[in-house]
Design an enzyme around this catalytic site. Structure first.
Site, short mmCIF file in Angstrom:
data_model
loop_
_atom_site.label_atom_id
_atom_site.label_comp_id
_atom_site.label_asym_id
_atom_site.label_seq_id
_atom_site.Cartn_x
_atom_site.Cartn_y
_atom_site.Cartn_z
N ILE A 11 0.83 -1.22 0.00
CA ILE A 11 0.00 0.00 0.00
C ILE A 11 0.86 1.27 0.00
O ILE A 11 0.46 2.29 -0.57
CB ILE A 11 -1.01 -0.01 1.17
N SER A 33 12.04 0.82 6.65
CA SER A 33 11.58 -0.47 6.17
C SER A 33 12.78 -1.41 6.17
O SER A 33 13.90 -0.97 5.92
CB SER A 33 11.03 -0.33 4.75
N ARG A 34 12.52 -2.69 6.44
CA ARG A 34 13.65 -3.63 6.48
C ARG A 34 14.06 -4.06 5.08
O ARG A 34 15.20 -4.40 4.84
CB ARG A 34 13.29 -4.84 7.34
N LYS A 87 -5.46 1.82 7.88
CA LYS A 87 -6.55 1.03 8.48
C LYS A 87 -6.13 -0.44 8.53
O LYS A 87 -5.36 -0.86 7.67
CB LYS A 87 -7.87 1.21 7.72
N ASP A 165 -10.12 -7.62 6.81
CA ASP A 165 -9.17 -6.61 6.33
C ASP A 165 -9.82 -5.77 5.22
O ASP A 165 -9.85 -4.54 5.32
CB ASP A 165 -7.85 -7.26 5.86
P1 NAP Z 1 2.43 -5.54 3.29
O1 NAP Z 1 2.87 -5.12 1.93
O2 NAP Z 1 2.39 -6.98 3.61
O3 NAP Z 1 3.27 -4.87 4.46
C1 NAP Z 1 3.75 -3.55 4.49
C2 NAP Z 1 5.18 -3.53 5.02
O4 NAP Z 1 5.18 -3.60 6.45
C3 NAP Z 1 6.01 -4.70 4.59
O5 NAP Z 1 6.51 -4.50 3.31
C4 NAP Z 1 7.10 -4.77 5.65
O6 NAP Z 1 8.18 -3.96 5.25
C5 NAP Z 1 6.43 -4.16 6.88
N1 NAP Z 1 6.15 -5.21 7.86
C6 NAP Z 1 5.43 -6.34 7.69
N2 NAP Z 1 5.40 -7.05 8.82
C7 NAP Z 1 6.14 -6.37 9.72
C8 NAP Z 1 6.50 -6.60 11.08
N3 NAP Z 1 6.07 -7.68 11.74
N4 NAP Z 1 7.26 -5.68 11.70
C9 NAP Z 1 7.67 -4.58 11.06
N5 NAP Z 1 7.38 -4.32 9.76
C10 NAP Z 1 6.60 -5.20 9.12
O7 NAP Z 1 1.00 -4.95 3.61
P2 NAP Z 1 0.12 -3.86 2.84
O8 NAP Z 1 -0.76 -4.53 1.88
O9 NAP Z 1 0.96 -2.72 2.38
O10 NAP Z 1 -0.83 -3.44 4.05
C11 NAP Z 1 -0.37 -2.65 5.12
C12 NAP Z 1 -1.58 -2.01 5.78
O11 NAP Z 1 -2.27 -1.22 4.79
C13 NAP Z 1 -2.59 -3.02 6.31
O12 NAP Z 1 -3.13 -2.60 7.53
C14 NAP Z 1 -3.68 -3.04 5.24
O13 NAP Z 1 -4.95 -3.32 5.77
C15 NAP Z 1 -3.62 -1.61 4.73
N6 NAP Z 1 -4.11 -1.48 3.35
C16 NAP Z 1 -3.69 -2.31 2.36
C17 NAP Z 1 -4.21 -2.22 1.08
C18 NAP Z 1 -3.77 -3.11 -0.05
O14 NAP Z 1 -4.34 -3.02 -1.16
N7 NAP Z 1 -2.77 -3.96 0.12
C19 NAP Z 1 -5.16 -1.23 0.80
C20 NAP Z 1 -5.53 -0.35 1.80
C21 NAP Z 1 -5.00 -0.49 3.06
P3 NAP Z 1 9.71 -4.41 5.55
O15 NAP Z 1 9.74 -5.91 5.51
O16 NAP Z 1 10.48 -3.76 4.45
O17 NAP Z 1 10.02 -3.86 6.91
#
Ligand code: NAP
Length: 309
Positions: A11, A33-34, A87, A165
């Site tokens: 996101i 970010s890691r 969110k 989610d």
């Molecule tokens: P994602 O790509 O799986 O995770 C975002 C980043 O968070 C990862 O790239 C990772 O970065 C970091 N991360 C993951 N687990 C972690 C941990 N345990 N500790 C520290 N850092 C961690 O997820 P996403 O889809 O972007 O979603 C993130 C949030 O946005 C969620 O709450 C989701 O509901 C919301 N969201 C998502 C979407 C969508 O379309 N995907 C849309 C609207 C809102 P590093 O490994 O580089 O640290």
């Protein structure tokens, strides 16, 4: 204002980075970010190091999954930074209440964002419903988890919320457009036998005038994806579809269409955050999260076939 983005994943890349780049209010000054980074922006892989090194950055935007988010938000608030939360705003309600209290105590702003509320036709739906007598409202939110969450194991872990989610996006719209508050009466949850969180959910709410308010969330949808809310009133039927991007009244579509109706969502969130920081304040509407929490508390669980990506 300088801002740091934390958690450079799906996101952050899809929405936050372009929204910040397009805004006159914000300058992306650092990432944490890691694994991820943004070209041309100072990159940290440790949050404490960023907070210590960049006292000029007063605002952080957290794009992490919900479970790790509390720790980051609490550190940011203690370090006197304003915080913007993707969110859902946390993994539990207690965490969210704690963050709200901490923000007040430290005199910083915190914003629990609900991007779906910023979809193009949500405010029109709210206005239309404001003087109508509701008979029923039904949410159909059915999408393909393999398409929208590839490789995201956190959605299946405790705190990841599973189908809630995306479902919480629908609930953020319902709580925004309905003039009256509802509360959960019952829930049925389908949980894959190899996972911790639901892949499907059916919810029923209590409405103060007795209107039937229900929701079906499903992550097993292939083909057409459905993000629709239909409200039947004494005065006509409202259909809000495509996640809030299109509105129909009695089957007739609103003639005024934006060119890209979902693309205002994240620019609107960042404009709101800029106003919140400038004017001072806290915006933590936790109603969508309350419904999810209640569904997980009251839900009758059925084990369904295991899910493999
Ligand atoms: P994602 O790509 O799986 O995770 C975002 C980043 O968070 C990862 O790239 C990772 O970065 C970091 N991360 C993951 N687990 C972690 C941990 N345990 N500790 C520290 N850092 C961690 O997820 P996403 O889809 O972007 O979603 C993130 C949030 O946005 C969620 O709450 C989701 O509901 C919301 N969201 C998502 C979407 C969508 O379309 N995907 C849309 C609207 C809102 P590093 O490994 O580089 O640290």
């Amino acid at each position: 204002m300088k801002i740091a983005l934390v958690g450079i994943g799906k996101i952050a890349v899809d929405q936050h980075v372009p929204a910040i780049a397009a805004s006159d209010d914000w300058e992306l000054a650092a990432t944490v970010s890691r694994h991820g980074s943004v070209e041309g922006v100072e990159a940290f892989d440790d949050f404490d190091a960023m907070l210590a090194a960049r006292s000029d950055i007063r605002v952080v935007s957290l794009c992490l999954p919900p479970v790790p988010r509390f720790e980051y938000a609490a550190k940011a608030i203690r370090a006197g930074r304003h915080v913007m939360l993707e969110k859902p705003p946390g993994a539990t309600l207690a965490e969210c209440h704690m963050l709200e209290r901490m923000a007040h105590a430290h005199g910083v702003s915190i914003y629990a964002t609900w991007h779906s509320r910023e979809a193009d036709k949500v405010s029109a739906a709210k206005k239309w419903l404001s003087d109508k007598t509701l008979n029923s409202l039904h949410v159909t939110w059915k999408e393909d988890v393999r398409r929208w969450h590839p490789g995201q194991e956190w959605v299946w872990e405790p705190g990841g919320m599973g189908v809630f989610d995306p479902g919480i996006n629908a609930l953020s719209i319902v709580t925004e457009i309905l003039p009256d508050d509802v509360h959960l009466k019952s829930a049925y949850l389908d949980i894959p036998s190899n996972k911790q969180t639901p892949i499907g959910a059916a919810l029923e709410f209590v409405h103060p005038t007795g209107a039937a308010v229900t929701a079906d969330f499903d992550w097993r949808q292939t083909g057409d994806q459905i993000w629709m809310i239909e409200a039947v009133t004494e005065q006509g039927t409202l259909t809000l579809t495509d996640g809030g991007a299109r509105i129909l009244i009695d089957g007739i579509e609103d003639a005024v269409q934006s060119e890209n109706p979902l693309h205002g969502e994240y620019p609107n969130l960042y404009a709101k955050m800029a106003r919140l920081v400038t004017n001072g304040g806290v915006d933590m509407d936790l109603r969508p999260m309350v419904h999810v929490s209640d569904a997980l508390a009251l839900g009758r669980r059925t084990a369904v076939e295991p899910f493999y990506e």
